[in-house]
Every structure is written in structure tokens, then in C-alpha cells.
Write an enzyme that holds these catalytic residues in place. Structure first.
Site, mmCIF file in Angstrom:
data_model
loop_
_atom_site.group_PDB
_atom_site.id
_atom_site.type_symbol
_atom_site.label_atom_id
_atom_site.label_comp_id
_atom_site.label_asym_id
_atom_site.label_seq_id
_atom_site.Cartn_x
_atom_site.Cartn_y
_atom_site.Cartn_z
ATOM 1 N N THR A 119 0.697 -1.335 -0.018
ATOM 2 C CA THR A 119 -0.037 -0.117 -0.011
ATOM 3 C C THR A 119 0.806 1.220 -0.003
ATOM 4 O O THR A 119 0.463 2.234 -0.203
ATOM 5 C CB THR A 119 -0.863 -0.148 1.076
ATOM 6 O OG1 THR A 119 0.003 -0.019 2.282
ATOM 7 C CG2 THR A 119 -1.627 -1.163 1.254
ATOM 8 N N ASP A 166 17.350 0.218 -2.370
ATOM 9 C CA ASP A 166 16.732 0.370 -0.822
ATOM 10 C C ASP A 166 17.954 0.851 -0.057
ATOM 11 O O ASP A 166 18.696 0.021 0.037
ATOM 12 C CB ASP A 166 16.325 -1.029 -0.543
ATOM 13 C CG ASP A 166 15.674 -0.836 0.716
ATOM 14 O OD1 ASP A 166 16.071 -0.451 1.717
ATOM 15 O OD2 ASP A 166 14.307 -1.554 0.910
ATOM 16 N N ASP A 176 18.228 -1.718 3.253
ATOM 17 C CA ASP A 176 19.152 -3.015 2.732
ATOM 18 C C ASP A 176 20.300 -2.790 2.581
ATOM 19 O O ASP A 176 21.443 -3.758 2.753
ATOM 20 C CB ASP A 176 18.253 -3.571 1.463
ATOM 21 C CG ASP A 176 16.748 -4.169 2.249
ATOM 22 O OD1 ASP A 176 17.035 -4.467 3.192
ATOM 23 O OD2 ASP A 176 16.156 -4.307 1.448
HETATM 24 C C1 PRP Z 1 12.234 3.613 3.251
HETATM 25 C C2 PRP Z 1 12.856 4.984 3.376
HETATM 26 C C3 PRP Z 1 11.642 5.879 3.964
HETATM 27 C C4 PRP Z 1 10.581 5.450 3.340
HETATM 28 C C5 PRP Z 1 10.315 6.381 2.102
HETATM 29 O O1 PRP Z 1 12.103 2.858 4.356
HETATM 30 O O2 PRP Z 1 13.954 4.864 4.270
HETATM 31 O O3 PRP Z 1 11.627 5.745 5.347
HETATM 32 O O4 PRP Z 1 10.802 3.968 2.699
HETATM 33 O O5 PRP Z 1 9.201 6.017 1.428
HETATM 34 P P1 PRP Z 1 8.005 6.870 1.383
HETATM 35 O O6 PRP Z 1 8.446 8.324 1.132
HETATM 36 O O7 PRP Z 1 7.119 6.468 0.501
HETATM 37 O O8 PRP Z 1 7.132 6.768 2.731
HETATM 38 P P2 PRP Z 1 11.629 1.395 4.466
HETATM 39 O O9 PRP Z 1 10.165 1.290 4.618
HETATM 40 O O10 PRP Z 1 12.287 0.725 3.099
HETATM 41 O O11 PRP Z 1 12.183 1.013 5.669
HETATM 42 P P3 PRP Z 1 13.915 0.753 6.054
HETATM 43 O O12 PRP Z 1 14.473 1.883 6.283
HETATM 44 O O13 PRP Z 1 14.067 -0.217 7.433
HETATM 45 O O14 PRP Z 1 14.426 0.012 4.872
#
Ligand code: PRP
Length: 234
Positions: free
Chosen positions: A133, A225, A228
Site C-alpha cells: 500500500t 533500498d 538494505d
Molecule cells: C524507506 C525509506 C523511507 C521510506 C520512504 O524505508 O527509508 O523511510 O521508505 O518511502 P515513502 O516516502 O514512500 O514513505 P523502508 O520502509 O524501506 O524501511 P527501512 O528504512 O527499514 O529499509
């Protein structure tokens, strides 16, 4: 079953209109680095061959460089000081500094910030983006009540749809944290415009502005990512 198949086909950004890069460049209080060393390190960071230890080191170094840019206008107060030669009036920061890494990917940036601001308080906030989502989910919160902070930096390398950054700032505002700033490495025009709209009072500092989000909500050209790649969990 039908729902799963339908949602698998309709990726979350499919058909969503996105602003162009040029159209968001004029947004107020958005600071995109023009520093050649930042550009140099960003290119190394984006490279698919850059391995995890090197990737983390680059994120940390970029955090240090962005900390320098994002603190350029902080207030100082005069303090008496004595050099080995004579007395003088020096300067120290007026009030404390807070750093809020958005877990996980914000950890490397926060590490870089602490190289220049070792006395800063560090408050951890865990947000994970639901890959289906794209909605952010809060899973960890170690915030303190703000006391005498001149500024608080919410740091997260990636501004994709903007949902995580907007939520993080909402949470910090609910805690009464004043004088917030957002610091990231790369943004998609879509996320940048959403963040600017939701929090017009929060200055935004970035290393680079990218072209677009793909259908899955990944920043392009991007760097993959950031969580990761920093922590070797690809
Ligand atoms: C990634 C990134 C942000 C978010 C950005 O985190 O570090 O927090 O996604 O996406 P958005 O602007 O669409 O909200 P992720 O959920 O991959 O988690 P992680 O930091 O644990 O890898």
C-alpha cells in the site's frame, strides 16, 4: 484470491500523476545541495556495484556534509573564552540539537550528523513502508520530550511518496518538538511536493532531486533500498 491477484496487477503508483522535477524546484524552503563533493559521493552511492560497507560509509559521510549545510543558519550566543594568548568572546550554539533517525535507513545519516554534532540528542523513530500500500507503519518510538532544542533534524535518506516523512513530522509535532527540519539524500518530485504541502513550516535539505517514482513507488534513477544496502540485507 481475486483481491490478491487484482492488487498484484495494480501497482500502487500506477496512473498516479506526478509533478515534474522542474516544477518542484521552485518550492519554497527546499535546499538541494550544489556541493561538488556531495555530487561525487552520491554517484558512488548510487552505483549498483557499491557494496554494503562502502555504502554505509558514504551515507555517513553525506550525513556529515548535509549536517554542515543544514546548520548554516543556526543561532549562536557569545561566550567568554581564553586562548593560550588572551581572553576573547567566542560563540556557542544557542540551545541544543536533536537528531531523529527514521529507522532503519536514517541510521547512517544520523551517524554522520553526530560527527559534527556529538552533543546532539538522538531520538529513534521506527517507520516501515508497507510495500503493497506504500503506507508508513510506526513500529518503534523512543522520543523524549523536547527541552531547550534550537532545532531538531528528522533524517531519512529516501523521500519517495513522502508518507514516511510526513508521518514522522506529524509524530514529532504531536510530541511538541519545535523547529523541525527534514534532511534526506534523494527525493522524488511527488514526495517532495507532498511533504512541502503537508509541512510548509519545515525546511527541507536534500543531496539530490531525482526524476520520478516507478509503479512500485521506487525513486528513479534512485539508489535502490537504502536500508538494505546499508545493512547488507538485500
Ligand atoms: C524507506 C525509506 C523511507 C521510506 C520512504 O524505508 O527509508 O523511510 O521508505 O518511502 P515513502 O516516502 O514512500 O514513505 P523502508 O520502509 O524501506 O524501511 P527501512 O528504512 O527499514 O529499509
Amino acid at each position: 484470491m481475486l483481491d490478491d491477484m487484482t492488487s498484484a496487477r495494480r501497482l500502487p503508483m500506477t496512473g498516479v500523476p506526478q509533478p515534474t522535477r522542474a516544477s518542484v524546484l521552485a518550492l519554497p524552503d527546499v535546499h538541494i545541495s550544489r556541493h561538488p563533493v556531495v555530487a561525487h559521493k552520491m554517484t558512488a552511492l548510487r552505483d549498483r556495484r557499491t557494496a554494503s560497507p562502502e555504502f554505509y560509509r558514504l551515507v555517513r559521510e553525506l550525513g556529515t556534509l548535509l549536517a554542515y549545510e543544514a546548520t548554516m543558519d543556526l543561532r549562536t550566543v557569545g561566550v567568554p573564552s581564553e586562548t593560550p594568548l588572551e581572553a576573547m568572546t567566542g560563540q556557542r550554539l544557542a540551545g541544543g540539537v536533536g537528531i531523529v533517525p527514521i529507522l532503519r535507513a536514517g541510521l547512517g545519516l544520523a551517524d554522520g550528523f553526530r560527527q559534527v554534532l556529538p552533543d546532539a540528542q538522538v531520538w529513534h523513530l521506527g517507520l516501515r513502508r508497507d510495500e503493497r500500500t506504500l503506507e508508513p507503519i510506526e513500529y518503534y518510538n523512543q522520543l523524549a520530550r523536547a527541552t531547550d532544542l534550537q532545532v531538531c533534524f528528522s533524517v531519512d535518506p529516501m523521500l519517495a511518496t513522502g508518507g514516511s516523512a510526513i508521518d514522522a513530522l506529524n509524530i514529532l509535532k504531536r510530541y511538541g518538538v519545535p523547529h523541525l527540519r527534514y534532511v534526506g539524500l534523494i527525493a522524488a518530485p511527488y514526495g517532495l511536493s507532498k511533504l512541502r504541502e503537508a509541512h510548509p513550516d519545515v525546511p527541507i535539505y536534500l543531496a539530490a532531486l531525482d526524476e520520478r517514482l516507478d509503479e512500485r513507488g521506487f525513486i528513479c534513477p534512485g539508489l535502490g533500498d537504502a536500508g538494505d544496502r546499508q545493512f547488507g540485507t538485500l
